[in-house]
Design an enzyme around this catalytic site. Sequence first.
Site, mmCIF file in Angstrom:
data_model
loop_
_atom_site.group_PDB
_atom_site.id
_atom_site.type_symbol
_atom_site.label_atom_id
_atom_site.label_comp_id
_atom_site.label_asym_id
_atom_site.label_seq_id
_atom_site.Cartn_x
_atom_site.Cartn_y
_atom_site.Cartn_z
ATOM 1 N N ASP A 1 0.859 -1.046 0.086
ATOM 2 C CA ASP A 1 0.053 -0.007 0.142
ATOM 3 C C ASP A 1 0.806 1.416 -0.046
ATOM 4 O O ASP A 1 0.548 2.325 0.273
ATOM 5 C CB ASP A 1 -0.888 0.037 1.137
ATOM 6 C CG ASP A 1 -0.187 -0.010 2.407
ATOM 7 O OD1 ASP A 1 1.070 -0.286 2.539
ATOM 8 O OD2 ASP A 1 -0.944 0.159 3.528
ATOM 9 N N HIS B 1 3.385 6.428 0.515
ATOM 10 C CA HIS B 1 4.588 7.225 0.204
ATOM 11 C C HIS B 1 4.888 7.680 -1.356
ATOM 12 O O HIS B 1 5.728 8.363 -1.782
ATOM 13 C CB HIS B 1 5.767 6.287 0.300
ATOM 14 C CG HIS B 1 5.836 5.681 1.705
ATOM 15 N ND1 HIS B 1 6.506 4.498 1.908
ATOM 16 C CD2 HIS B 1 5.683 5.969 2.957
ATOM 17 C CE1 HIS B 1 6.314 4.137 3.161
ATOM 18 N NE2 HIS B 1 5.873 5.048 3.720
ATOM 19 N N TRP C 1 -2.626 -1.956 12.277
ATOM 20 C CA TRP C 1 -1.090 -1.310 12.015
ATOM 21 C C TRP C 1 -1.128 -0.380 13.231
ATOM 22 O O TRP C 1 -1.680 0.756 13.194
ATOM 23 C CB TRP C 1 -0.963 -0.624 10.975
ATOM 24 C CG TRP C 1 -0.622 -1.094 9.396
ATOM 25 C CD1 TRP C 1 0.146 -0.639 8.743
ATOM 26 C CD2 TRP C 1 -1.206 -2.466 8.868
ATOM 27 N NE1 TRP C 1 0.124 -1.528 7.497
ATOM 28 C CE2 TRP C 1 -0.732 -2.479 7.719
ATOM 29 C CE3 TRP C 1 -2.410 -3.227 9.329
ATOM 30 C CZ2 TRP C 1 -1.231 -3.707 6.791
ATOM 31 C CZ3 TRP C 1 -2.700 -4.281 8.442
ATOM 32 C CH2 TRP C 1 -2.166 -4.580 7.179
ATOM 33 N N TYR D 1 0.907 2.446 14.914
ATOM 34 C CA TYR D 1 2.161 3.415 14.711
ATOM 35 C C TYR D 1 2.233 4.759 15.721
ATOM 36 O O TYR D 1 1.494 5.434 15.425
ATOM 37 C CB TYR D 1 2.204 3.740 13.255
ATOM 38 C CG TYR D 1 2.684 2.772 12.238
ATOM 39 C CD1 TYR D 1 3.245 1.665 12.850
ATOM 40 C CD2 TYR D 1 2.442 2.954 10.898
ATOM 41 C CE1 TYR D 1 3.639 0.704 11.614
ATOM 42 C CE2 TYR D 1 2.618 2.015 9.963
ATOM 43 C CZ TYR D 1 3.334 0.769 10.459
ATOM 44 O OH TYR D 1 3.504 -0.300 9.446
ATOM 45 N N LYS E 1 0.690 -5.002 14.034
ATOM 46 C CA LYS E 1 1.801 -4.837 13.253
ATOM 47 C C LYS E 1 2.713 -3.400 14.020
ATOM 48 O O LYS E 1 2.134 -2.366 14.000
ATOM 49 C CB LYS E 1 1.342 -4.498 12.015
ATOM 50 C CG LYS E 1 2.306 -4.485 10.721
ATOM 51 C CD LYS E 1 1.578 -4.217 9.411
ATOM 52 C CE LYS E 1 2.475 -4.160 8.331
ATOM 53 N NZ LYS E 1 3.231 -2.953 8.343
ATOM 54 N N ILE E 2 3.820 -3.842 14.437
ATOM 55 C CA ILE E 2 4.453 -3.024 15.214
ATOM 56 C C ILE E 2 6.101 -2.980 14.620
ATOM 57 O O ILE E 2 6.580 -3.798 14.044
ATOM 58 C CB ILE E 2 4.416 -3.003 16.487
ATOM 59 C CG1 ILE E 2 4.871 -4.636 16.902
ATOM 60 C CG2 ILE E 2 2.984 -2.550 17.222
ATOM 61 C CD1 ILE E 2 4.879 -4.724 18.511
ATOM 62 N N SER F 1 6.697 -4.790 11.368
ATOM 63 C CA SER F 1 6.492 -3.766 10.234
ATOM 64 C C SER F 1 7.771 -3.657 9.677
ATOM 65 O O SER F 1 8.870 -3.323 10.073
ATOM 66 C CB SER F 1 6.137 -2.547 10.822
ATOM 67 O OG SER F 1 5.843 -1.632 9.652
ATOM 68 N N GLY F 2 7.983 -4.032 8.279
ATOM 69 C CA GLY F 2 9.088 -4.051 7.684
ATOM 70 C C GLY F 2 10.101 -2.895 7.591
ATOM 71 O O GLY F 2 11.222 -2.784 7.855
ATOM 72 N N ARG G 1 8.623 -3.225 1.220
ATOM 73 C CA ARG G 1 10.022 -2.570 0.435
ATOM 74 C C ARG G 1 11.279 -3.641 0.564
ATOM 75 O O ARG G 1 11.906 -3.884 -0.344
ATOM 76 C CB ARG G 1 10.382 -1.525 1.113
ATOM 77 C CG ARG G 1 9.255 -0.401 0.764
ATOM 78 C CD ARG G 1 9.528 0.763 1.370
ATOM 79 N NE ARG G 1 8.951 1.053 2.835
ATOM 80 C CZ ARG G 1 9.195 1.924 3.594
ATOM 81 N NH1 ARG G 1 9.525 2.871 3.392
ATOM 82 N NH2 ARG G 1 8.483 1.951 4.688
HETATM 83 P P1 FBP Z 1 7.172 -1.604 4.632
HETATM 84 O O1 FBP Z 1 7.743 -2.949 4.886
HETATM 85 O O2 FBP Z 1 7.466 -1.417 3.134
HETATM 86 O O3 FBP Z 1 7.692 -0.861 5.482
HETATM 87 O O4 FBP Z 1 5.566 -1.883 4.577
HETATM 88 C C1 FBP Z 1 4.887 -1.799 5.795
HETATM 89 C C2 FBP Z 1 4.165 -0.906 5.979
HETATM 90 O O5 FBP Z 1 3.277 -0.826 7.289
HETATM 91 C C3 FBP Z 1 3.049 -0.537 4.798
HETATM 92 O O6 FBP Z 1 1.820 -1.167 4.928
HETATM 93 C C4 FBP Z 1 2.683 0.990 4.619
HETATM 94 O O7 FBP Z 1 2.804 1.606 3.484
HETATM 95 C C5 FBP Z 1 4.268 1.367 5.346
HETATM 96 O O8 FBP Z 1 4.799 0.457 6.078
HETATM 97 C C6 FBP Z 1 4.026 2.679 6.072
HETATM 98 O O9 FBP Z 1 5.000 3.352 6.336
HETATM 99 P P2 FBP Z 1 5.372 4.560 7.312
HETATM 100 O O10 FBP Z 1 4.051 5.081 7.575
HETATM 101 O O11 FBP Z 1 6.256 4.217 8.493
HETATM 102 O O12 FBP Z 1 5.942 5.616 6.333
#
Ligand code: FBP
Length: 255
Positions: free
Chosen positions: A18, A23, A136, A138, A169-170, A194-195, A224
């Site tokens: 997504d 981004h 998710w 954050y 997802k953290i 979270s990646g 990514r």
């Molecule tokens: P990535 O592995 O590319 O970081 O993806 C995980 C994710 O949660 C995506 O679902 C989302 O688009 C992105 O990270 C959000 O990243 P951020 O808000 O940290 O810029």
Amino acid sequence: MSMEVFLENGRGILLAYDQGLEHGPTDLNERNVDPASIMGLAVSGRFNGVVFQKGLAERYYDGGVPLILKVNGKTNLVKGEPLARQNCSVKRAHEIGAKGVGYTIYVGSAHESIMFEEFGRIQEEAHKLGMAAIAWIYPRGEAIKNDTAPEIVAYAARTGLELGADAVKIKYTGDVQSFRWAVKSAGKARVFMSGGPKAPSEVDFLTQVRGVLDAGAAGLAVGRNVWQNSDPSRMARVLRRLVIEDRSVEEAVKI
Ligand code: FBP
């Protein structure tokens, strides 16, 4: 609602895509800009789930792996206290074939209560339809100085449990011991890492993944670090060996 559909040996690797919304296409290249290539990778790489927004799911989802439909999101063009509102109904997600819905909550934002309220409703609707509700979580906004500080990550994990998320997802805290506390704090909510942006090296990334597994997490939701890799299919195989087959980093890369 159980997360079982997204798990294998109690573990799962979810392919997140997504970032085009979150981004912008600067994250993407000539190959991975095509959502069909990601759908293909999700299937050939035997991911346990793929994450799309509605627009991609309606046009590219082919049923090959379980779908998590992301029902909120925002661009990074908006500044100030973060807020992402719902943009797709749970009913529509179900019609498209999703087995779970995803929703981002920016804990610590001045707008967190709006996201709590929306997620609360979405979680109830999802459970009525037999779908998982994945948060998710954050920590973000003026009030958050360090979003990977152990106490903040554990707070994020706990918030997901309190709000009824089936999985959270953290971000990784950077060490196994402190992440173990975050996993404990999440209780019966499964924890996915979270990646994040592409790590400096593959081994750096895989070592982080090994750390979250050793801390008791169920797996990761990653974008990514897979589809920006020069060989995404190989990365998918390495991740399966590490996460699903529970091997060491050294063993996992030997393919
Ligand atoms: P990535 O592995 O590319 O970081 O993806 C995980 C994710 O949660 C995506 O679902 C989302 O688009 C992105 O990270 C959000 O990243 P951020 O808000 O940290 O810029």
